[in-house]
Scaffold this active site. Structure first.
Site, mmCIF file in Angstrom:
data_model
loop_
_atom_site.group_PDB
_atom_site.id
_atom_site.type_symbol
_atom_site.label_atom_id
_atom_site.label_comp_id
_atom_site.label_asym_id
_atom_site.label_seq_id
_atom_site.Cartn_x
_atom_site.Cartn_y
_atom_site.Cartn_z
ATOM 1 N N GLU A 1 0.845 -1.199 0.000
ATOM 2 C CA GLU A 1 0.000 0.000 0.000
ATOM 3 C C GLU A 1 0.880 1.248 0.000
ATOM 4 O OE1 GLU A 1 -2.693 -0.456 3.307
ATOM 5 O OE2 GLU A 1 -3.747 -2.046 2.215
ATOM 6 N N ILE B 1 1.829 -2.558 -8.067
ATOM 7 C CA ILE B 1 1.313 -3.903 -8.317
ATOM 8 C C ILE B 1 1.698 -4.395 -9.715
ATOM 9 C CG2 ILE B 1 -0.774 -5.362 -8.351
ATOM 10 C CD1 ILE B 1 0.193 -4.101 -5.560
ATOM 11 N N GLU C 1 8.078 -16.951 -3.771
ATOM 12 C CA GLU C 1 8.342 -15.659 -4.415
ATOM 13 C C GLU C 1 9.791 -15.239 -4.178
ATOM 14 O OE1 GLU C 1 5.836 -12.400 -3.151
ATOM 15 O OE2 GLU C 1 6.820 -10.992 -4.505
ATOM 16 N N ARG C 2 10.250 -15.392 -2.937
ATOM 17 C CA ARG C 2 11.626 -14.970 -2.614
ATOM 18 C C ARG C 2 12.647 -15.833 -3.356
ATOM 19 N NH1 ARG C 2 9.907 -13.593 3.627
ATOM 20 N NH2 ARG C 2 9.003 -11.602 3.012
HETATM 21 C C1 FAD Z 1 8.638 -2.924 -9.713
HETATM 22 C C2 FAD Z 1 7.937 -3.347 -8.467
HETATM 23 C C3 FAD Z 1 7.031 -4.389 -8.491
HETATM 24 C C4 FAD Z 1 6.334 -4.751 -7.335
HETATM 25 N N1 FAD Z 1 5.352 -5.713 -7.409
HETATM 26 C C5 FAD Z 1 4.537 -5.897 -6.327
HETATM 27 C C6 FAD Z 1 3.371 -6.735 -6.439
HETATM 28 O O1 FAD Z 1 3.103 -7.350 -7.487
HETATM 29 N N2 FAD Z 1 2.562 -6.853 -5.358
HETATM 30 C C7 FAD Z 1 2.816 -6.199 -4.175
HETATM 31 O O2 FAD Z 1 2.050 -6.355 -3.244
HETATM 32 N N3 FAD Z 1 3.911 -5.404 -4.049
HETATM 33 C C8 FAD Z 1 4.766 -5.219 -5.089
HETATM 34 N N4 FAD Z 1 5.856 -4.391 -4.978
HETATM 35 C C9 FAD Z 1 6.114 -3.726 -3.717
HETATM 36 C C10 FAD Z 1 7.321 -4.245 -2.946
HETATM 37 O O3 FAD Z 1 7.057 -5.523 -2.440
HETATM 38 C C11 FAD Z 1 7.606 -3.198 -1.847
HETATM 39 O O4 FAD Z 1 8.114 -2.055 -2.486
HETATM 40 C C12 FAD Z 1 8.549 -3.700 -0.803
HETATM 41 O O5 FAD Z 1 7.975 -4.727 -0.041
HETATM 42 C C13 FAD Z 1 8.997 -2.584 0.147
HETATM 43 O O6 FAD Z 1 7.896 -1.885 0.633
HETATM 44 P P1 FAD Z 1 7.875 -0.290 0.540
HETATM 45 O O7 FAD Z 1 8.234 0.111 -0.837
HETATM 46 O O8 FAD Z 1 6.587 0.209 1.078
HETATM 47 O O9 FAD Z 1 9.070 0.191 1.473
HETATM 48 P P2 FAD Z 1 8.979 0.494 3.043
HETATM 49 O O10 FAD Z 1 8.330 -0.640 3.744
HETATM 50 O O11 FAD Z 1 8.431 1.849 3.242
HETATM 51 O O12 FAD Z 1 10.545 0.517 3.405
HETATM 52 C C14 FAD Z 1 11.399 1.617 3.046
HETATM 53 C C15 FAD Z 1 12.828 1.259 3.426
HETATM 54 O O13 FAD Z 1 12.925 1.053 4.832
HETATM 55 C C16 FAD Z 1 13.459 -0.229 5.100
HETATM 56 N N5 FAD Z 1 12.792 -0.773 6.296
HETATM 57 C C17 FAD Z 1 11.467 -0.952 6.478
HETATM 58 N N6 FAD Z 1 11.239 -1.467 7.696
HETATM 59 C C18 FAD Z 1 12.450 -1.634 8.271
HETATM 60 C C19 FAD Z 1 12.890 -2.158 9.531
HETATM 61 N N7 FAD Z 1 12.010 -2.633 10.430
HETATM 62 N N8 FAD Z 1 14.214 -2.164 9.810
HETATM 63 C C20 FAD Z 1 15.104 -1.704 8.896
HETATM 64 N N9 FAD Z 1 14.754 -1.224 7.694
HETATM 65 C C21 FAD Z 1 13.446 -1.181 7.387
HETATM 66 C C22 FAD Z 1 13.162 -1.058 3.867
HETATM 67 O O14 FAD Z 1 14.063 -2.137 3.764
HETATM 68 C C23 FAD Z 1 13.342 -0.019 2.777
HETATM 69 O O15 FAD Z 1 14.727 0.094 2.495
HETATM 70 C C24 FAD Z 1 6.600 -4.067 -6.114
HETATM 71 C C25 FAD Z 1 7.543 -3.031 -6.079
HETATM 72 C C26 FAD Z 1 8.181 -2.647 -7.243
HETATM 73 C C27 FAD Z 1 9.129 -1.475 -7.172
#
Ligand code: FAD
Length: 375
Positions: A128, A158, A238-239
């Site tokens: 989200e 997504i 997935e991972r």
């Molecule tokens: C091209 C692309 C395709 C994608 N496809 C999908 C999809 O099909 N479906 C879907 O649901 N999502 C999808 N995603 C989303 C992706 O899974 C998320 O971007 C990812 O999980 C990180 O979430 P965020 O971007 O909200 O970052 P955030 O959660 O906001 O994190 C920001 C930064 O803070 C760090 N961080 C967060 N929490 C902590 C912590 N506790 N300790 C230390 N560091 C922390 C993270 O590692 C990151 O570096 C996609 C993203 C991209 C860019």
């Protein structure tokens, strides 16, 4: 030959390589420019039996397990495809497993079979705008109203969201998360603009919005409030797919750089004749091969049903780090040409950056590993 290789998997490699050579390579640049792969590619991949790999024949798949899908991913990239192509064409690898595991025949008939036949496209929406790492903190709400849920919220980043006919969507149902399959065209469900990205250009990425979207309770995957567990369980595949994309991209870049260094002469001699360059290529090859061996080992344990959550996180981080180093070195060895759109290595350099973000970031993997260490 590694433990993972079998005569059947060698055939699967050949099938994949032939598919990529015939159906992908002549068009990949066009798809990168178009921002998506055509729907017809799904049908073609289904016809040759690639789309259904690792899905049981009882749900319309072509059989095999996680290791078979790893072979397909590996071979797509090594024969000149890309991780972006894998993301776009195999999005069902993250959209369908929860539905299959639920054993709900109605949902399997309506969504799994047509998707594996290449006539429907699915996506998985967890992330989200307010955050993706904190899955439990999902804010999209689904309120029960008779035989329906009323969904409000939004999702972002997504994969295949622009093209998807349905989206397996994580929602909060009060006391936990649930998964709902939401059809494109349902009133109140809108697909936003195509998000422009650093890499994965042939894979469309979208923002989704839900305003009072009425979703039949029959579209719930599994029991109410079991979504979080379902999402976590299927993260392993997935991972490991992302880890495979990482080491396979590294291997492909070793192949490209080796060919380049044999052909390119500087100061009157091929680059590959210089010890510094040969050792660099040797190090790159070693990094990629070590990552591959570890990912294969962990995947073998996952396929055997072992609960290896920590090892999956380590495998992803090992492969992503190997990929980052190798792709950067491969581009450097190409000199100025490596920086041009005409160079395949340039695409891999851009595509690789997402692998440490999607499916759980490198930092979140480290959290899992630290927990596994008892920290
Ligand atoms: C091209 C692309 C395709 C994608 N496809 C999908 C999809 O099909 N479906 C879907 O649901 N999502 C999808 N995603 C989303 C992706 O899974 C998320 O971007 C990812 O999980 C990180 O979430 P965020 O971007 O909200 O970052 P955030 O959660 O906001 O994190 C920001 C930064 O803070 C760090 N961080 C967060 N929490 C902590 C912590 N506790 N300790 C230390 N560091 C922390 C993270 O590692 C990151 O570096 C996609 C993203 C991209 C860019």
């Amino acid at each position: 030959m590694t433990m993972v290789e079998t005569p059947e998997r060698r055939q699967l490699r050949e099938l994949t390589r032939a598919f990529v050579t015939r159906e992908v390579l002549p068009h990949l640049d066009d798809w990168e420019r178009a921002g998506e792969v055509p729907r017809s590619l799904h049908a073609t991949a289904a016809k040759v039996g690639l789309l259904g790999v690792s899905f049981g024949e009882s749900v319309g798949g072509s059989g095999g397990d996680l290791l078979d899908s790893i072979i397909v991913t590996e071979e797509i990239i090594r024969s000149g495809g890309s991780s972006g192509l894998v993301a776009a064409l195999f999005t069902h690898g993250i959209a369908l497993p929860h539905i299959v595991a639920s054993g709900n025949d109605d949902l399997i008939d309506r969504y799994v079979r047509p998707t594996l036949a290449g006539t429907m496209i699915g996506a998985l929406a967890v992330t989200e705008p307010d955050g993706g790492s904190d899955v439990a903190g999902i804010r999209t709400r689904a309120r029960r109203d008779g035989d329906h849920y009323v969904v409000n919220g939004s999702k972002t980043y997504i994969t295949s969201g622009i093209r998807a006919d349905f989206v397996t969507t994580a929602v909060s149902t009060g006391n936990g998360l649930s998964l709902l399959v939401i059809d494109k065209g349902t009133p109140g469900f809108t697909v936003g603009r195509r998000l422009e990205k650093l890499g994965w250009h042939c894979s469309d990425t979208a923002e989704l919005s839900f305003v009072d979207v009425r979703v039949p309770v029959a579209n719930r995957v599994g029991e109410e409030h079991t979504g979080f567990l379902a999402i976590m369980q299927h993260f392993a595949a997935e991972r490991l797919s992302l880890a495979t994309q990482a080491y396979a991209t590294a291997q492909r870049c070793v192949d490209l750089a080796t060919r380049w260094c044999r052909d390119r002469s500087t100061f009157g001699r091929p680059l590959a004749s210089r010890q510094l360059v040969r050792h660099r290529l040797a190090e790159m090859h070693t990094r990629a091969e070590a990552a591959r061996a570890y990912v294969h080992e962990v995947a073998t344990r996952v396929a055997a049903g072992e609960p290896v959550v920590t090892e999956v996180a380590m495998a992803k981080n090992v492969a992503v780090a190997a990929c980052a180093e190798v792709v950067d070195a491969a581009l450097q060895l190409h000199g100025g040409f490596g920086y041009l759109r005409d160079a395949e290595v340039e695409r891999h350099y851009r595509d690789a950056r997402i692998l440490g973000i999607g499916g759980g970031t490198t930092e979140i993997m480290n959290e899992i590993i630290a927990k596994g260490m008892g920290l």
